[in-house]
Design an enzyme around this catalytic site. Sequence first.
Site, mmCIF file in Angstrom:
data_model
loop_
_atom_site.group_PDB
_atom_site.id
_atom_site.type_symbol
_atom_site.label_atom_id
_atom_site.label_comp_id
_atom_site.label_asym_id
_atom_site.label_seq_id
_atom_site.Cartn_x
_atom_site.Cartn_y
_atom_site.Cartn_z
ATOM 1 N N LYS A 74 36.455 45.581 43.303
ATOM 2 C CA LYS A 74 35.388 45.327 44.280
ATOM 3 C C LYS A 74 34.636 46.604 44.629
ATOM 4 C CE LYS A 74 37.150 41.106 46.437
ATOM 5 N NZ LYS A 74 37.651 40.470 47.655
ATOM 6 N N LYS B 142 37.549 34.556 35.112
ATOM 7 C CA LYS B 142 37.981 33.561 36.107
ATOM 8 C C LYS B 142 36.814 32.998 36.912
ATOM 9 C CE LYS B 142 39.064 35.989 40.361
ATOM 10 N NZ LYS B 142 39.921 36.096 41.507
ATOM 11 N N LYS C 60 33.577 33.101 43.143
ATOM 12 C CA LYS C 60 32.403 32.906 43.968
ATOM 13 C C LYS C 60 31.410 34.051 43.798
ATOM 14 C CE LYS C 60 35.321 31.885 47.352
ATOM 15 N NZ LYS C 60 36.009 31.347 48.541
HETATM 16 P P1 AMP Z 1 39.260 34.110 46.736
HETATM 17 O O1 AMP Z 1 38.226 33.146 46.357
HETATM 18 O O2 AMP Z 1 39.312 35.265 45.772
HETATM 19 O O3 AMP Z 1 39.232 34.521 48.180
HETATM 20 O O4 AMP Z 1 40.655 33.368 46.519
HETATM 21 C C1 AMP Z 1 41.224 32.395 47.344
HETATM 22 C C2 AMP Z 1 42.487 31.851 46.699
HETATM 23 O O5 AMP Z 1 42.161 31.128 45.515
HETATM 24 C C3 AMP Z 1 43.481 32.927 46.270
HETATM 25 O O6 AMP Z 1 44.799 32.485 46.475
HETATM 26 C C4 AMP Z 1 43.189 33.109 44.809
HETATM 27 O O7 AMP Z 1 44.305 33.583 44.104
HETATM 28 C C5 AMP Z 1 42.801 31.685 44.381
HETATM 29 N N1 AMP Z 1 41.817 31.708 43.283
HETATM 30 C C6 AMP Z 1 40.571 32.242 43.330
HETATM 31 N N2 AMP Z 1 39.926 32.078 42.161
HETATM 32 C C7 AMP Z 1 40.796 31.421 41.339
HETATM 33 C C8 AMP Z 1 40.727 30.962 39.992
HETATM 34 N N3 AMP Z 1 39.635 31.104 39.256
HETATM 35 N N4 AMP Z 1 41.799 30.333 39.482
HETATM 36 C C9 AMP Z 1 42.907 30.159 40.227
HETATM 37 N N5 AMP Z 1 43.043 30.565 41.495
HETATM 38 C C10 AMP Z 1 42.008 31.190 42.059
#
Ligand code: AMP
Length: 332
Positions: free
Chosen positions: A114, A197, A200
Site C-alpha cells: 500500500k 486477487k 476494491k
Molecule cells: P479487504 O477488502 O482487503 O479489507 O478485505 C476484507 C476481508 O476479505 C479480509 O479478510 C480479506 O482477507 C478478504 N478478502 C479480500 N479480498 C479477497 C479475495 N480476493 N479473495 C478472498 N478473500 C479476500
Amino acid sequence: MTRKRVLSGIQPTHDSFHLGNYLGALKQWVDLQEEHDAFYCVVDLHALTIETEPALLRKRILASAAQLLALGVDPDKCTLFLQSHVPAHNQLGWIMECLAGFGEASRMTQFKDKSQKTGTDRTVVGLFTYPMLQAADILLYQADLVPVGEDQRQHIELTRDLAGRFNSRYGQAFQLPDAYILKSGAKINDLQEPTSKMSKSANSMQGVIELMDTPEINVKKIKSAMTDTGREVVFDEKEKPGISNLLTIHSALSGKKISDIEKEYEGKGYGDFKAGVAEVVVEVLRPIRQRALELLEDETYLLKILTGGALKARAVAEKTMANAYQNLGLVQ
Ligand code: AMP
Ligand code: TRP
C-alpha cells in the site's frame, strides 16, 4: 464446554463488499457464529488510513453494517459492533505499538504494497501502525480463531508474536489466536485479470463482483469475464486461471464439488458455463442486496443493533484492558 471465541473485522472503505470479501471471509463469519462466541466489528478506525469525506465515511460504515446483517450475521447469535465505539481498541493499540519492533512492522507486506502505491510522502503513519491496532482488535476479545482471507495471515502471525511477547514479559494477559482460513474461497481473483486477487482497489471494477451491484450488472460482468485458450471447462490454475477462478466461485456458492461442475459442463463451451456461474452468483447475491437496501432505510434499527453490540463488546474489552494495564505496572 465453553464455546471458542471468534473475532474478525472488515473495513468500511467502499460502498459495497465484493465477492472476494464474501467468499474469503464473510461467509465464514456467518458459519462460525452458530457454534462459537463470535465478535464481529466494522473497523472504522482502520478506514481512517484512507482519506475520506466525513459524509461518505458515515454512509459506508452504515452500509457495511447493513450488508453484514443482510448476508446473515445475526445479532442474536454474535456481537456486531463498530470499532470506534470501544475505546479500548486505541488503548491496547498503543501498547502493541510499544511491543512491536520497527523492523518487524516494516516487513508487513500489506504495508509495503500500500505504501509503495501511495508513495512515502503521502503514506500516513497510521498505515504503518495499522497491524498493531489490528492485533489489539483481536487480543482484547481473547479470540481463539480469526476468520480472514489468505492475505491477512501475516497480520495474524504478528498478533500471535505480540501476544506471546507480552505474556512472557509481563504475565499472561492474552490468548494466542489462530488464523482461520478456508482453502476454497481463500483467494478469489479478478474476473478480468484472473491472476491477481479481486480487490476494491483494482484499476477497473469490470472484474469485481459487488454485493450491492444490480443482478444485471453482475451477470454482464461474469459473461464478459476473461477466459482462456481452449474450450474445456477444467480446473487448471496455471493454464486456465480464468476458468479456474469461475469454477472456484461456482463451487463456493453452490456447494458443488469442482469435479462435479466440470462434469456438468463436459462437451459444453465457455458460454454455457459462464451463464451457469452467473445464475449461481445472482441467486445468492440478489436477496442479500435486497435486504441490505431495506436495512439502510431504517437507520434507527441499525444504530440500535450497533449500540447493543458495543455494550457487549466493551464489557469484554475493558476487562482485558484492565488486566493488561495491571500487568504492565500501570497504577490502577
Ligand atoms: P479487504 O477488502 O482487503 O479489507 O478485505 C476484507 C476481508 O476479505 C479480509 O479478510 C480479506 O482477507 C478478504 N478478502 C479480500 N479480498 C479477497 C479475495 N480476493 N479473495 C478472498 N478473500 C479476500
Ligand atoms: N486488516 C483486515 C483487512 O484488511 C481488517 C481487520 C482489522 C481485521 N482488524 C481486524 C481482520 C481484526 C480480522 C481481525 O481485511
